[in-house]
Design a protein around this motif. Structure first.
Motif, short mmCIF file in Angstrom:
data_model
loop_
_atom_site.label_atom_id
_atom_site.label_comp_id
_atom_site.label_asym_id
_atom_site.label_seq_id
_atom_site.Cartn_x
_atom_site.Cartn_y
_atom_site.Cartn_z
N ALA A 13 0.83 -1.21 0.00
CA ALA A 13 0.00 0.00 0.00
C ALA A 13 0.86 1.25 0.00
O ALA A 13 0.59 2.22 -0.73
CB ALA A 13 -0.91 -0.01 1.22
N THR A 14 1.92 1.24 0.80
CA THR A 14 2.82 2.40 0.87
C THR A 14 3.46 2.67 -0.48
O THR A 14 3.53 3.82 -0.94
CB THR A 14 3.91 2.17 1.94
OG1 THR A 14 3.29 1.92 3.21
CG2 THR A 14 4.82 3.39 2.06
N THR A 15 3.93 1.61 -1.13
CA THR A 15 4.58 1.75 -2.43
C THR A 15 3.60 2.27 -3.48
O THR A 15 3.92 3.19 -4.25
CB THR A 15 5.15 0.40 -2.90
OG1 THR A 15 6.16 -0.03 -1.97
CG2 THR A 15 5.79 0.53 -4.28
N LEU A 16 2.39 1.72 -3.52
CA LEU A 16 1.40 2.14 -4.51
C LEU A 16 1.01 3.60 -4.31
O LEU A 16 0.93 4.37 -5.29
CB LEU A 16 0.16 1.25 -4.41
CG LEU A 16 0.32 -0.19 -4.91
CD1 LEU A 16 -0.90 -1.02 -4.57
CD2 LEU A 16 0.57 -0.22 -6.42
N LEU A 17 0.79 4.01 -3.07
CA LEU A 17 0.42 5.39 -2.80
C LEU A 17 1.57 6.34 -3.12
O LEU A 17 1.37 7.39 -3.72
CB LEU A 17 0.00 5.55 -1.35
CG LEU A 17 -1.37 4.99 -0.96
CD1 LEU A 17 -1.54 4.99 0.55
CD2 LEU A 17 -2.47 5.80 -1.61
N ILE A 22 4.07 10.52 -6.54
CA ILE A 22 5.23 10.96 -7.30
C ILE A 22 4.86 11.22 -8.76
O ILE A 22 5.30 12.21 -9.36
CB ILE A 22 6.36 9.91 -7.21
CG1 ILE A 22 6.96 9.90 -5.80
CG2 ILE A 22 7.47 10.18 -8.24
CD1 ILE A 22 7.93 8.76 -5.55
N ARG A 23 4.04 10.36 -9.32
CA ARG A 23 3.66 10.51 -10.74
C ARG A 23 2.57 11.54 -10.96
O ARG A 23 2.24 11.85 -12.10
CB ARG A 23 3.19 9.15 -11.27
CG ARG A 23 4.30 8.12 -11.38
CD ARG A 23 3.75 6.78 -11.78
NE ARG A 23 4.81 5.78 -11.91
CZ ARG A 23 4.64 4.48 -11.70
NH1 ARG A 23 3.46 4.03 -11.34
NH2 ARG A 23 5.66 3.64 -11.82
N GLY A 24 2.02 12.07 -9.87
CA GLY A 24 0.97 13.07 -10.01
C GLY A 24 -0.41 12.49 -10.20
O GLY A 24 -1.37 13.24 -10.46
N GLU A 25 -0.56 11.17 -10.10
CA GLU A 25 -1.88 10.56 -10.22
C GLU A 25 -2.75 10.94 -9.02
O GLU A 25 -3.97 11.04 -9.15
CB GLU A 25 -1.73 9.04 -10.32
CG GLU A 25 -1.01 8.59 -11.59
CD GLU A 25 -0.51 7.16 -11.51
OE1 GLU A 25 -0.84 6.47 -10.51
OE2 GLU A 25 0.21 6.72 -12.42
N LEU A 26 -2.13 11.12 -7.86
CA LEU A 26 -2.76 11.72 -6.70
C LEU A 26 -2.16 13.12 -6.58
O LEU A 26 -1.03 13.29 -6.15
CB LEU A 26 -2.50 10.90 -5.43
CG LEU A 26 -3.21 9.53 -5.36
CD1 LEU A 26 -2.71 8.75 -4.15
CD2 LEU A 26 -4.72 9.70 -5.32
N LYS A 40 -9.48 1.64 -5.22
CA LYS A 40 -8.57 1.94 -6.33
C LYS A 40 -7.45 0.91 -6.42
O LYS A 40 -7.07 0.47 -7.51
CB LYS A 40 -7.98 3.34 -6.14
CG LYS A 40 -6.96 3.77 -7.20
CD LYS A 40 -6.45 5.17 -6.92
CE LYS A 40 -5.37 5.62 -7.89
NZ LYS A 40 -5.89 5.77 -9.26
N TYR A 41 -6.92 0.51 -5.24
CA TYR A 41 -5.75 -0.38 -5.23
C TYR A 41 -6.10 -1.81 -4.84
O TYR A 41 -5.20 -2.64 -4.69
CB TYR A 41 -4.69 0.19 -4.28
CG TYR A 41 -4.21 1.56 -4.70
CD1 TYR A 41 -3.49 1.73 -5.88
CD2 TYR A 41 -4.48 2.69 -3.93
CE1 TYR A 41 -3.06 2.99 -6.28
CE2 TYR A 41 -4.05 3.94 -4.32
CZ TYR A 41 -3.35 4.09 -5.49
OH TYR A 41 -2.94 5.34 -5.88
N GLU A 50 -2.42 2.22 7.54
CA GLU A 50 -1.05 2.10 8.07
C GLU A 50 -0.03 2.79 7.18
O GLU A 50 1.02 3.24 7.66
CB GLU A 50 -0.68 0.62 8.23
CG GLU A 50 -1.48 -0.10 9.30
CD GLU A 50 -1.22 -1.60 9.33
OE1 GLU A 50 -1.54 -2.23 10.35
OE2 GLU A 50 -0.69 -2.14 8.32
N ALA A 51 -0.33 2.89 5.89
CA ALA A 51 0.62 3.51 4.95
C ALA A 51 0.68 5.02 5.10
O ALA A 51 1.72 5.64 4.88
CB ALA A 51 0.23 3.15 3.52
#
Length: 213
Positions: A13-17, A22-26, A40-41, A50-51
């Protein structure tokens, strides 16, 4: 085939968020709603919950009164702060690492530099190879804590690098600086290597600040 390293759902979860931020998707200022992120994930709410404090500690998320967790803003002040800390950390890691580089380390840096100079792929993947080049030197310094700190700072800077304009001028000075850094490492010239990495970071900072103007 090498076994795949096990990752907990919290790490996933931490990696996906983190990657989405970083990519600007969020986008900066986005309210992080657990239920929406879970859908979403395809994760349960617990690893998402936790993330968020982990990402807050890394500087990707901030807590706002009456709103909760949101994606951290992006601005010129953060660019200056990030590169001031990076100059200090990476200058130190460079000074400690140069004399500890092995012949294999230098060969790896040469190979990665050749890969960068011939690279025809996307900007994001170019930045990953770029970081791999620098990490060979920084890992030689021998401090895992330094590496973890530098990687977190680099990930935060990557948010800016991915939305800044990738110009021929930028690519040219990146290649020139890398060549100078490798030469200094090959000659075991600590002051020159330290000065080169600091100049490299200052030039990158100036490029980003120009973009944000």
């Amino acid at each position: 085939m090498l076994p795949t390293a096990y990752r907990t759902k919290r790490e996933i979860a931490t990696t996906l968020l983190r990657e989405s931020i970083i990519r600007g998707e969020l986008a900066p200022g986005t309210h992080l709603v657990l239920e929406e992120l879970g859908q979403k994930y395809h994760l349960s709410l617990t690893p998402i919950r936790e993330a968020i404090p982990i990402l807050e500690g890394e500087g990707f998320v901030v807590q706002l009164p009456h709103k909760g967790a949101v994606v951290a803003p992006m601005d010129r002040d953060e660019i200056r702060e990030l590169y001031a800390v990076r100059c200090a950390m990476e200058g130190l890691a460079t000074s400690e690492g140069v004399l500890r580089l092995t012949d294999q380390d230098l060969a790896d840096m040469e190979t990665l530099l050749a890969t960068l100079e011939a690279y025809k792929g996307g900007w994001e993947d170019f930045l990953e190879v770029d970081m791999s080049f620098h990490l060979v030197l920084y890992r030689a310094a021998g401090s895992q804590r330094w590496i973890e700190t530098i990687q977190t700072l680099w990930q935060r800077c990557k948010r800016y690098m991915l939305v800044a304009i990738s110009s021929d001028q930028l690519i040219d000075f990146i290649h020139a600086d890398h060549r100078q850094l490798l030469l200094a490492c090959q000659q075991r010239d600590v002051p020159r290597a330290d000065a080169t990495i600091r100049m490299h970071l200052k030039r990158t900072e100036a490029h980003l600040l120009k973009h944000w103007s």
